[in-house]
Design a protein around this motif. Structure first.
Motif, PDB file in Angstrom:
ATOM      1  N   SER A  57     -12.931  13.466 -16.031  1.00  0.00           N
ATOM      2  CA  SER A  57     -11.820  12.708 -15.471  1.00  0.00           C
ATOM      3  C   SER A  57     -12.138  11.229 -15.385  1.00  0.00           C
ATOM      4  O   SER A  57     -13.287  10.816 -15.322  1.00  0.00           O
ATOM      5  CB  SER A  57     -11.493  13.251 -14.067  1.00  0.00           C
ATOM      6  N   GLY A  58     -11.062  10.441 -15.407  1.00  0.00           N
ATOM      7  CA  GLY A  58     -11.205   9.016 -15.152  1.00  0.00           C
ATOM      8  C   GLY A  58     -11.550   8.191 -16.359  1.00  0.00           C
ATOM      9  O   GLY A  58     -11.633   6.969 -16.288  1.00  0.00           O
ATOM     10  N   GLY A  59     -11.747   8.825 -17.543  1.00  0.00           N
ATOM     11  CA  GLY A  59     -12.083   8.058 -18.731  1.00  0.00           C
ATOM     12  C   GLY A  59     -13.414   7.335 -18.607  1.00  0.00           C
ATOM     13  O   GLY A  59     -13.636   6.312 -19.234  1.00  0.00           O
ATOM     14  N   MET A  60     -14.323   7.863 -17.748  1.00  0.00           N
ATOM     15  CA  MET A  60     -15.615   7.225 -17.531  1.00  0.00           C
ATOM     16  C   MET A  60     -16.696   8.087 -18.152  1.00  0.00           C
ATOM     17  O   MET A  60     -16.612   9.298 -18.158  1.00  0.00           O
ATOM     18  CB  MET A  60     -15.887   7.067 -16.027  1.00  0.00           C
ATOM     19  N   VAL A  61     -17.709   7.443 -18.693  1.00  0.00           N
ATOM     20  CA  VAL A  61     -18.830   8.176 -19.252  1.00  0.00           C
ATOM     21  C   VAL A  61     -20.119   7.592 -18.706  1.00  0.00           C
ATOM     22  O   VAL A  61     -20.184   6.435 -18.318  1.00  0.00           O
ATOM     23  CB  VAL A  61     -18.844   8.105 -20.786  1.00  0.00           C
ATOM     24  N   ASN A  62     -21.147   8.423 -18.675  1.00  0.00           N
ATOM     25  CA  ASN A  62     -22.447   7.952 -18.227  1.00  0.00           C
ATOM     26  C   ASN A  62     -23.168   7.313 -19.397  1.00  0.00           C
ATOM     27  O   ASN A  62     -23.327   7.925 -20.448  1.00  0.00           O
ATOM     28  CB  ASN A  62     -23.265   9.113 -17.664  1.00  0.00           C
ATOM     29  N   GLY A  63     -23.590   6.081 -19.245  1.00  0.00           N
ATOM     30  CA  GLY A  63     -24.284   5.385 -20.307  1.00  0.00           C
ATOM     31  C   GLY A  63     -25.501   4.671 -19.780  1.00  0.00           C
ATOM     32  O   GLY A  63     -25.713   4.572 -18.576  1.00  0.00           O
ATOM     33  N   VAL A  64     -26.314   4.208 -20.687  1.00  0.00           N
ATOM     34  CA  VAL A  64     -27.511   3.451 -20.352  1.00  0.00           C
ATOM     35  C   VAL A  64     -27.345   2.063 -20.940  1.00  0.00           C
ATOM     36  O   VAL A  64     -27.272   1.904 -22.154  1.00  0.00           O
ATOM     37  CB  VAL A  64     -28.767   4.142 -20.912  1.00  0.00           C
ATOM     38  N   VAL A  65     -27.232   1.073 -20.086  1.00  0.00           N
ATOM     39  CA  VAL A  65     -26.927  -0.284 -20.533  1.00  0.00           C
ATOM     40  C   VAL A  65     -28.194  -0.995 -20.979  1.00  0.00           C
ATOM     41  O   VAL A  65     -29.222  -0.945 -20.305  1.00  0.00           O
ATOM     42  CB  VAL A  65     -26.242  -1.080 -19.405  1.00  0.00           C
ATOM     43  N   ALA A  66     -28.102  -1.647 -22.132  1.00  0.00           N
ATOM     44  CA  ALA A  66     -29.219  -2.432 -22.655  1.00  0.00           C
ATOM     45  C   ALA A  66     -28.706  -3.792 -23.095  1.00  0.00           C
ATOM     46  O   ALA A  66     -27.519  -3.962 -23.388  1.00  0.00           O
ATOM     47  CB  ALA A  66     -29.870  -1.708 -23.839  1.00  0.00           C
ATOM     48  N   ALA A  67     -29.607  -4.760 -23.134  1.00  0.00           N
ATOM     49  CA  ALA A  67     -29.252  -6.083 -23.620  1.00  0.00           C
ATOM     50  C   ALA A  67     -29.062  -6.039 -25.128  1.00  0.00           C
ATOM     51  O   ALA A  67     -29.680  -5.238 -25.829  1.00  0.00           O
ATOM     52  CB  ALA A  67     -30.351  -7.089 -23.261  1.00  0.00           C
ATOM     53  N   ARG A  68     -28.205  -6.907 -25.638  1.00  0.00           N
ATOM     54  CA  ARG A  68     -27.880  -6.923 -27.055  1.00  0.00           C
ATOM     55  C   ARG A  68     -29.130  -7.131 -27.927  1.00  0.00           C
ATOM     56  O   ARG A  68     -29.229  -6.585 -29.027  1.00  0.00           O
ATOM     57  CB  ARG A  68     -26.834  -8.005 -27.336  1.00  0.00           C
ATOM     58  N   ASN A  69     -30.074  -7.923 -27.431  1.00  0.00           N
ATOM     59  CA  ASN A  69     -31.271  -8.175 -28.246  1.00  0.00           C
ATOM     60  C   ASN A  69     -32.294  -7.046 -28.158  1.00  0.00           C
ATOM     61  O   ASN A  69     -33.367  -7.127 -28.769  1.00  0.00           O
ATOM     62  CB  ASN A  69     -31.920  -9.504 -27.834  1.00  0.00           C
ATOM     63  N   ASN A  70     -31.976  -5.968 -27.410  1.00  0.00           N
ATOM     64  CA  ASN A  70     -32.885  -4.834 -27.287  1.00  0.00           C
ATOM     65  C   ASN A  70     -32.345  -3.550 -27.907  1.00  0.00           C
ATOM     66  O   ASN A  70     -33.077  -2.564 -27.989  1.00  0.00           O
ATOM     67  CB  ASN A  70     -33.202  -4.560 -25.809  1.00  0.00           C
ATOM     68  N   ALA A  71     -31.077  -3.530 -28.302  1.00  0.00           N
ATOM     69  CA  ALA A  71     -30.466  -2.315 -28.843  1.00  0.00           C
ATOM     70  C   ALA A  71     -29.490  -2.702 -29.941  1.00  0.00           C
ATOM     71  O   ALA A  71     -28.576  -3.498 -29.711  1.00  0.00           O
ATOM     72  CB  ALA A  71     -29.745  -1.542 -27.745  1.00  0.00           C
ATOM     73  N   TYR A 165     -25.484   1.823 -24.194  1.00  0.00           N
ATOM     74  CA  TYR A 165     -24.320   0.939 -24.228  1.00  0.00           C
ATOM     75  C   TYR A 165     -24.781  -0.518 -24.291  1.00  0.00           C
ATOM     76  O   TYR A 165     -25.764  -0.890 -23.666  1.00  0.00           O
ATOM     77  CB  TYR A 165     -23.465   1.121 -22.963  1.00  0.00           C
ATOM     78  N   VAL A 166     -24.052  -1.310 -25.049  1.00  0.00           N
ATOM     79  CA  VAL A 166     -24.232  -2.756 -25.072  1.00  0.00           C
ATOM     80  C   VAL A 166     -22.861  -3.384 -24.921  1.00  0.00           C
ATOM     81  O   VAL A 166     -21.926  -3.052 -25.661  1.00  0.00           O
ATOM     82  CB  VAL A 166     -24.888  -3.232 -26.388  1.00  0.00           C
ATOM     83  N   ASP A 167     -22.712  -4.278 -23.955  1.00  0.00           N
ATOM     84  CA  ASP A 167     -21.426  -4.939 -23.693  1.00  0.00           C
ATOM     85  C   ASP A 167     -20.316  -3.923 -23.509  1.00  0.00           C
ATOM     86  O   ASP A 167     -19.218  -4.044 -24.089  1.00  0.00           O
ATOM     87  CB  ASP A 167     -21.073  -5.909 -24.824  1.00  0.00           C
ATOM     88  N   ALA A 168     -20.569  -2.864 -22.747  1.00  0.00           N
ATOM     89  CA  ALA A 168     -19.595  -1.836 -22.372  1.00  0.00           C
ATOM     90  C   ALA A 168     -19.141  -0.984 -23.547  1.00  0.00           C
ATOM     91  O   ALA A 168     -18.183  -0.228 -23.426  1.00  0.00           O
ATOM     92  CB  ALA A 168     -18.381  -2.452 -21.679  1.00  0.00           C
ATOM     93  N   ALA A 169     -19.819  -1.039 -24.683  1.00  0.00           N
ATOM     94  CA  ALA A 169     -19.476  -0.214 -25.841  1.00  0.00           C
ATOM     95  C   ALA A 169     -20.683   0.618 -26.258  1.00  0.00           C
ATOM     96  O   ALA A 169     -21.813   0.124 -26.249  1.00  0.00           O
ATOM     97  CB  ALA A 169     -19.014  -1.087 -27.006  1.00  0.00           C
ATOM     98  N   PRO A 170     -20.479   1.881 -26.622  1.00  0.00           N
ATOM     99  CA  PRO A 170     -21.610   2.707 -27.056  1.00  0.00           C
ATOM    100  C   PRO A 170     -22.189   2.200 -28.360  1.00  0.00           C
ATOM    101  O   PRO A 170     -21.458   1.742 -29.247  1.00  0.00           O
ATOM    102  CB  PRO A 170     -20.982   4.098 -27.221  1.00  0.00           C
ATOM    103  N   VAL A 171     -23.492   2.295 -28.504  1.00  0.00           N
ATOM    104  CA  VAL A 171     -24.156   1.893 -29.736  1.00  0.00           C
ATOM    105  C   VAL A 171     -24.049   3.068 -30.709  1.00  0.00           C
ATOM    106  O   VAL A 171     -24.834   4.010 -30.674  1.00  0.00           O
ATOM    107  CB  VAL A 171     -25.629   1.513 -29.479  1.00  0.00           C
ATOM    108  N   GLN A 172     -23.033   3.031 -31.560  1.00  0.00           N
ATOM    109  CA  GLN A 172     -22.751   4.116 -32.482  1.00  0.00           C
ATOM    110  C   GLN A 172     -22.007   3.567 -33.697  1.00  0.00           C
ATOM    111  O   GLN A 172     -21.341   2.535 -33.613  1.00  0.00           O
ATOM    112  CB  GLN A 172     -21.887   5.190 -31.828  1.00  0.00           C
ATOM    113  N   VAL A 173     -22.105   4.276 -34.817  1.00  0.00           N
ATOM    114  CA  VAL A 173     -21.401   3.881 -36.031  1.00  0.00           C
ATOM    115  C   VAL A 173     -20.902   5.134 -36.743  1.00  0.00           C
ATOM    116  O   VAL A 173     -21.521   6.201 -36.642  1.00  0.00           O
ATOM    117  CB  VAL A 173     -22.302   3.059 -36.984  1.00  0.00           C
ATOM    118  N   PRO A 174     -19.794   5.040 -37.493  1.00  0.00           N
ATOM    119  CA  PRO A 174     -19.307   6.194 -38.261  1.00  0.00           C
ATOM    120  C   PRO A 174     -20.122   6.386 -39.530  1.00  0.00           C
ATOM    121  O   PRO A 174     -20.736   5.450 -40.048  1.00  0.00           O
ATOM    122  CB  PRO A 174     -17.863   5.793 -38.590  1.00  0.00           C
TER     123      PRO A 174
END
Length: 300
Positions: A57-71, A165-174
């Motif tokens: 519920s709530g459209g929320m997911v558990n993520g691990v936030v990292a800085a852009r220069n680290n992920a 996550y970086v900048d509120a977006a998951p680090v993923q690609v199609p």
């Protein structure tokens, strides 16, 4: 009176600030390169910890936030091969995982590869399952038992090895699964099966349209993917109705079955496909517009 009131409010304000700072210190106490656990809003794309609610519920997911220069993981560095998914370069904020997940609900895990903190190159992710020609590659951390992938797509918030996550977006690609599926024009291969009570270990396939000889494969749904094989029958080309498919074991009420139609491209009458190595084998499942020709039913 005014000065006393002002002084009182100032003391209260300082107390609130001090309490807030104390509450944040646990996360900020980690090493700078290490990510911090937060709840982040979905950013579109896949669910289950992959940019959507994943059934929570709530459209929320558990993520691990990292800085852009680290992920970092770029689409141009990820490609499908006949052996699996090759990742030319990835940057991880700590020891973790490269994870291939289905592009269709419930976004099941198709394969994993462990990676070390920092930059990794030429990482091959072998697949153990597939359900469409499209998938995603995501970066996860290894926060639980070292070397054991602990992630449940249905319970991403409770999973140890969460998505980065970086900048509120998951680090993923199609990514496209090279070699998976026998491509076919939409509606050239059709199958229709109704939810039914399984009597005498026999499943009734109500309708089949096959442009060539095909295989009907029946499997149990396990972890959101076709699992244990229960039946395999070869059928000729053409329109067919009320096909009786014998099963090799009894089905419990509530079990979900997956009926998949495979091509018979190799040696006629010999099923040449390994579900545990879905990119190999000639008798691939038919795929129309990237989607596997199959149907799920529930036993009664």
């Amino acid at each position: 009176m005014c000065n006393r009131f002002t002084l009182t409010m100032l003391v209260l304000a300082l107390a609130v600030v001090g309490a807030f700072s104390a509450g944040c210190s646990a996360d900020s106490a980690q090493d700078t390169p290490a990510p911090n656990t937060v709840q982040a809003a979905g950013a579109g794309g896949m669910g289950g910890g992959m940019g959507g609610s994943g059934g929570e519920s709530g459209g929320m997911v558990n993520g691990v936030v990292a800085a852009r220069n680290n992920a970092d993981l770029k689409e141009e560095d990820v490609r499908g091969t006949s052996a699996g998914i090759m990742v030319d370069r990835v940057l991880a904020p700590r020891d973790g995982w490269l994870v291939v997940r289905s592009a269709t609900p419930p976004y099941s895990v198709l394969g994993t590869a462990s990676i070390a903190k920092g930059e990794s190159t030429n990482q091959l992710i072998k697949l153990t399952a597939a359900d469409s020609a499209d998938a995603y590659v995501a970066l996860h951390v290894d926060r639980g038992t070292p070397g054991m992938f602990e992630f449940n797509p249905d319970r991403p918030r409770q999973s140890q090895d969460a998505v980065v996550y970086v900048d509120a977006a998951p680090v993923q690609v199609p990514v496209k699964l090279t070699g998976f599926g026998a491509a076919v024009i939409a509606n050239r291969v059709l199958v229709m099966v109704n939810d039914q009570r399984i009597l005498n270990r026999s499943l009734v396939v109500d309708y089949l349209l096959a442009p060539e000889p095909v295989w009907i494969r029946v499997s149990l749904l396990e972890d959101g993917l076709p699992g244990k094989q229960l039946a395999l029958v070869r059928r000729p080309l053409g329109e067919q109705q009320s096909i009786i498919v014998p099963l090799n074991q009894a089905v419990e009420p509530g079990d979900t079955l997956v009926v998949t139609i495979h091509a018979d491209k190799g040696l006629a009458g010999t099923f040449e496909f390994d579900p545990g190595n879905p990119l190999s084998g000639i008798d691939q499942p038919f795929v129309a517009a990237g989607v596997m020709v199959s149907q799920r039913i529930i036993g009664k």
